[in-house]
Scaffold this motif. Structure first.
Motif, PDB file in Angstrom:
ATOM      1  N   GLY A 302       0.822  -1.205   0.000  1.00  0.00           N
ATOM      2  CA  GLY A 302       0.000   0.000   0.000  1.00  0.00           C
ATOM      3  C   GLY A 302       0.858   1.258   0.000  1.00  0.00           C
ATOM      4  N   GLY A 303       1.980   1.207   0.716  1.00  0.00           N
ATOM      5  CA  GLY A 303       2.908   2.340   0.733  1.00  0.00           C
ATOM      6  C   GLY A 303       3.509   2.600  -0.628  1.00  0.00           C
ATOM      7  N   HIS A 304       3.821   1.535  -1.360  1.00  0.00           N
ATOM      8  CA  HIS A 304       4.317   1.704  -2.723  1.00  0.00           C
ATOM      9  C   HIS A 304       3.310   2.481  -3.564  1.00  0.00           C
ATOM     10  N   ALA A 305       2.032   2.126  -3.460  1.00  0.00           N
ATOM     11  CA  ALA A 305       1.006   2.822  -4.237  1.00  0.00           C
ATOM     12  C   ALA A 305       0.908   4.290  -3.836  1.00  0.00           C
ATOM     13  N   ALA A 306       1.085   4.564  -2.547  1.00  0.00           N
ATOM     14  CA  ALA A 306       0.960   5.935  -2.051  1.00  0.00           C
ATOM     15  C   ALA A 306       2.017   6.855  -2.637  1.00  0.00           C
ATOM     16  N   ILE A 307       3.222   6.336  -2.870  1.00  0.00           N
ATOM     17  CA  ILE A 307       4.265   7.199  -3.431  1.00  0.00           C
ATOM     18  C   ILE A 307       4.339   7.104  -4.955  1.00  0.00           C
ATOM     19  N   ALA A 308       3.822   6.003  -5.523  1.00  0.00           N
ATOM     20  CA  ALA A 308       4.012   5.771  -6.954  1.00  0.00           C
ATOM     21  C   ALA A 308       3.302   6.811  -7.813  1.00  0.00           C
ATOM     22  N   TYR A 309       2.008   7.046  -7.557  1.00  0.00           N
ATOM     23  CA  TYR A 309       1.236   7.872  -8.475  1.00  0.00           C
ATOM     24  C   TYR A 309       1.573   9.355  -8.364  1.00  0.00           C
ATOM     25  N   PRO A 310       1.762   9.907  -7.179  1.00  0.00           N
ATOM     26  CA  PRO A 310       2.224  11.299  -7.155  1.00  0.00           C
ATOM     27  C   PRO A 310       3.592  11.452  -7.811  1.00  0.00           C
ATOM     28  N   ALA A 311       4.490  10.505  -7.564  1.00  0.00           N
ATOM     29  CA  ALA A 311       5.815  10.589  -8.176  1.00  0.00           C
ATOM     30  C   ALA A 311       5.723  10.480  -9.694  1.00  0.00           C
ATOM     31  N   GLY A 312       4.873   9.569 -10.180  1.00  0.00           N
ATOM     32  CA  GLY A 312       4.699   9.433 -11.621  1.00  0.00           C
ATOM     33  C   GLY A 312       4.174  10.697 -12.255  1.00  0.00           C
ATOM     34  N   LEU A 313       3.234  11.343 -11.586  1.00  0.00           N
ATOM     35  CA  LEU A 313       2.668  12.591 -12.116  1.00  0.00           C
ATOM     36  C   LEU A 313       3.674  13.733 -12.085  1.00  0.00           C
ATOM     37  N   LEU A 314       4.650  13.650 -11.180  1.00  0.00           N
ATOM     38  CA  LEU A 314       5.654  14.702 -11.037  1.00  0.00           C
ATOM     39  C   LEU A 314       6.944  14.374 -11.793  1.00  0.00           C
ATOM     40  N   ASP A 315       6.893  13.394 -12.690  1.00  0.00           N
ATOM     41  CA  ASP A 315       8.032  13.024 -13.550  1.00  0.00           C
ATOM     42  C   ASP A 315       9.240  12.530 -12.759  1.00  0.00           C
ATOM     43  N   ILE A 316       9.003  11.919 -11.601  1.00  0.00           N
ATOM     44  CA  ILE A 316      10.088  11.325 -10.822  1.00  0.00           C
ATOM     45  C   ILE A 316      10.279   9.897 -11.303  1.00  0.00           C
ATOM     46  N   ALA A 317      11.516   9.525 -11.609  1.00  0.00           N
ATOM     47  CA  ALA A 317      11.768   8.235 -12.264  1.00  0.00           C
ATOM     48  C   ALA A 317      11.976   7.086 -11.286  1.00  0.00           C
ATOM     49  N   PHE A 318      12.653   7.336 -10.159  1.00  0.00           N
ATOM     50  CA  PHE A 318      13.056   6.249  -9.269  1.00  0.00           C
ATOM     51  C   PHE A 318      12.426   6.387  -7.884  1.00  0.00           C
ATOM     52  N   VAL A 319      12.251   5.253  -7.226  1.00  0.00           N
ATOM     53  CA  VAL A 319      11.603   5.230  -5.919  1.00  0.00           C
ATOM     54  C   VAL A 319      12.424   5.995  -4.888  1.00  0.00           C
ATOM     55  N   HIS A 320      13.751   5.810  -4.883  1.00  0.00           N
ATOM     56  CA  HIS A 320      14.568   6.519  -3.893  1.00  0.00           C
ATOM     57  C   HIS A 320      14.521   8.020  -4.121  1.00  0.00           C
ATOM     58  N   GLU A 321      14.335   8.445  -5.365  1.00  0.00           N
ATOM     59  CA  GLU A 321      14.196   9.882  -5.646  1.00  0.00           C
ATOM     60  C   GLU A 321      12.871  10.409  -5.092  1.00  0.00           C
ATOM     61  N   ALA A 322      11.827   9.583  -5.165  1.00  0.00           N
ATOM     62  CA  ALA A 322      10.550   9.988  -4.572  1.00  0.00           C
ATOM     63  C   ALA A 322      10.692  10.164  -3.067  1.00  0.00           C
ATOM     64  N   MET A 323      11.445   9.269  -2.427  1.00  0.00           N
ATOM     65  CA  MET A 323      11.641   9.368  -0.980  1.00  0.00           C
ATOM     66  C   MET A 323      12.534  10.543  -0.602  1.00  0.00           C
ATOM     67  N   GLN A 324      13.314  11.060  -1.544  1.00  0.00           N
ATOM     68  CA  GLN A 324      14.111  12.258  -1.297  1.00  0.00           C
ATOM     69  C   GLN A 324      13.276  13.530  -1.394  1.00  0.00           C
ATOM     70  N   ASP A 325      12.069  13.395  -1.942  1.00  0.00           N
ATOM     71  CA  ASP A 325      11.144  14.530  -2.029  1.00  0.00           C
ATOM     72  C   ASP A 325      10.432  14.647  -0.683  1.00  0.00           C
ATOM     73  N   PRO A 326      10.663  15.726   0.088  1.00  0.00           N
ATOM     74  CA  PRO A 326      10.100  15.820   1.444  1.00  0.00           C
ATOM     75  C   PRO A 326       8.580  15.665   1.489  1.00  0.00           C
ATOM     76  N   LEU A 327       7.897  16.199   0.471  1.00  0.00           N
ATOM     77  CA  LEU A 327       6.429  16.144   0.493  1.00  0.00           C
ATOM     78  C   LEU A 327       5.938  14.709   0.319  1.00  0.00           C
ATOM     79  N   ILE A 328       6.504  13.974  -0.623  1.00  0.00           N
ATOM     80  CA  ILE A 328       6.074  12.591  -0.857  1.00  0.00           C
ATOM     81  C   ILE A 328       6.424  11.713   0.333  1.00  0.00           C
ATOM     82  N   ALA A 329       7.625  11.894   0.879  1.00  0.00           N
ATOM     83  CA  ALA A 329       8.033  11.089   2.044  1.00  0.00           C
ATOM     84  C   ALA A 329       7.119  11.356   3.226  1.00  0.00           C
ATOM     85  N   ARG A 330       6.728  12.617   3.419  1.00  0.00           N
ATOM     86  CA  ARG A 330       5.842  12.952   4.543  1.00  0.00           C
ATOM     87  C   ARG A 330       4.434  12.409   4.308  1.00  0.00           C
TER      88      ARG A 330
END
Length: 494
Positions: A302-330
């Motif tokens: 479920g956590g994967h889904a929570a970060i996947a779609y916002p990151a995809g919409l924001l043109d983020i390519a990798f999961v660790h890059e999504a976690m480096q985004d403070p808003l997505i991680a929070r």
């Protein structure tokens, strides 16, 4: 110069790469595995390799097979390197490579007689599967066996004479074994499904039910389908990984697997004809897998889904890059704490808070190279398993669902087919054209997305959920992904 992986070149592979100490002639087959992908070779195959390295239970070696066209190419690549695989386990500060050798052969796609012969062989005592969440012929809304699926109808119409599906092969082999007096094997699902053993049983017995009620009853009474929870983040292999293996470890491997160091396997100790002593290499055998499974499916998947779609919409390519985004991680952290974890019952010997922190650390691992696109794949199968059950439980308990509804709305917006910068999103679901059509209607009428009853079932008729989803989707379209997440976090005081 890099060594091309094979038995003949093992002696040329330099330390610190670990190589197998046992030989193929010291093994005999005990397990047929259907779906020899990266996850299987990073998980079940690694556990067996460690067991064989200890000199234990070497009569449980693997024979691979598959039912997809891509499995034929996999078979050719692995056969060319004597069925060896390089597994590279990675943490942020380290990478460890080992070559594993628990597989003896791979029966190619289309060789139905050869596959059935291996399944009927008395030495085969376990048949295991990793055929993905979408490979079990389930109705997305009800999660019941889809007996009307064309593949299932085809196997049943032929009375299992020349089965094409994994479950048709299993069913046909079990009935052949019964007819000639050989004990049935255990069917062991290694897929990320709630109650994966129960689901496998429903698929096998449900298919046989279409042919013979008495045979279906025999399967339900005599064949073990243990439930299990499996976990190891294992991305797809690209040329990037093959190049890294060559440059860093001096190995040319057609099918290397790069994965995280963490792994977990919790399994019910319920087997028809014995099992290898996997507890000696870290597998946890329990009476009831359900608490572990629920924790993992809802927090990790479920956590994967929570970060996947916002990151995809924001043109983020990798999961660790999504976690480096403070808003997505929070967003991930607060969603889990506020709406997901309160609905998870206690798990034996497990601190949910510590488990959540481990998940966040694993997602942030920069060595993995897991892609956002992989996490976004097949939402029509994954959302009904990883997100919608939590929403149903929250509604029953009268708890908040705004964050979970936002995840659904972000998935809908992703399926519109373009990112917030206007970049096209390539098809990423078996029913992508239909999802795109519904998402385009939902831009103006949000309820159109929830009308997909095969996905949402009666949840789409729940007023609280409809209102929360509609608010979230309208906000995404009006203000964008970041402001929508910001608003949700502000509502929690974060």
């Amino acid at each position: 110069m890099a060594a091309r992986l094979s038995r003949a070149t093992l002696s040329a592979i330099a330390s610190p790469v670990a190589v197998p100490s046992y030989q193929p002639e010291q093994l005999s087959p005990g397990i047929v595995h259907i779906g020899v992908g990266n996850f299987h070779r990073a998980h079940q195959a690694v556990y067996l390799d460690e067991l064989f390295e200890q000199g234990l239970d070497r009569d449980w070696a693997l024979i691979g097979t598959g039912v997809r066209e891509s499995d034929a190419e996999m078979r050719a690549d692995l056969a060319a390197q004597d069925f060896l695989t390089t597994v590279v386990a990675q943490e942020a500060s380290s990478s460890q490579a080992r070559i594993i050798a628990p597989m003896l052969d791979f029966v190619a796609l289309g060789e139905t007689d050869a596959v059935l012969a291996q399944l009927v062989d008395p030495r085969t005592r376990i048949v295991s599967l990793t055929v993905t969440e979408g490979g079990y012929y389930l109705d997305p809304a009800t999660q019941a066996f889809a007996a009307e699926h064309p593949d299932i109808v085809a196997d049943a119409s032929d009375r299992l004479r020349r089965p094409k599906t994994a479950f048709g092969l299993i069913a046909a082999a079990l009935l052949q074994r019964r007819a000639i007096g050989i004990a049935p094997f255990t069917v062991m699902s290694c897929d990320n499904l709630p109650g994966n053993g129960h689901v496998a049983e429903a698929s096998v017995a449900g298919l046989v039910e279409l042919v013979s009620h008495s045979d279906a009853a025999w399967i339900r009474e005599n064949v073990a389908f243990p439930n299990g929870m499996v976990d190891r983040i294992t991305p797809a292999t690209t040329q990037r990984e093959r190049d890294r293996l060559r440059d860093e470890f001096g190995i040319e491997d057609r099918r290397p697997v790069f994965c995280e160091e963490f792994r977990q396997w919790v399994l019910e100790d319920r087997f028809t004809a014995g099992r290898p002593r996997l507890e000696e290499v870290g597998v946890q055998f329990v009476g009831d897998v359900a608490p572990f499974e629920l924790m993992k499916l809802r927090i990790l998947n479920g956590g994967h889904a929570a970060i996947a779609y916002p990151a995809g919409l924001l043109d983020i390519a990798f999961v660790h890059e999504a976690m480096q985004d403070p808003l997505i991680a929070r967003f991930l952290s607060m969603l889990l704490e506020a709406e997901v974890m309160p609905l998870i019952p206690p798990v034996p010997d497990t601190d949910l808070g510590a488990y959540k922190r481990t998940i966040e650390r694993r997602f942030a691992n920069p060595k993995i190279g897991d892609t956002i696109r992989r996490l976004c794949l097949d939402g029509s199968n994954r959302q009904p398993k990883f997100i919608l059950p939590t929403i149903r439980d929250a509604l029953k308990a009268g708890r908040a669902i705004d964050g979970l509804a936002l995840v659904c709305a972000l998935w809908c917006r992703y399926c519109y087919g373009e990112t917030e910068t206007g970049q096209p999103i390539a098809p990423n679901d078996p029913i992508w054209p239909r999802l795109t059509m519904q998402a385009r209607q939902a831009r103006f009428v949000p309820e159109a997305w929830l009308a997909m009853q095969d996905i949402y079932g009666d949840l789409g008729d729940d007023q609280r959920f409809r209102e929360a989803f509609s608010r979230a989707l309208k906000r995404i379209w009006e203000f964008g992904t970041r402001p929508s997440i910001d608003r949700y976090l502000a509502s929690l005081g974060s």
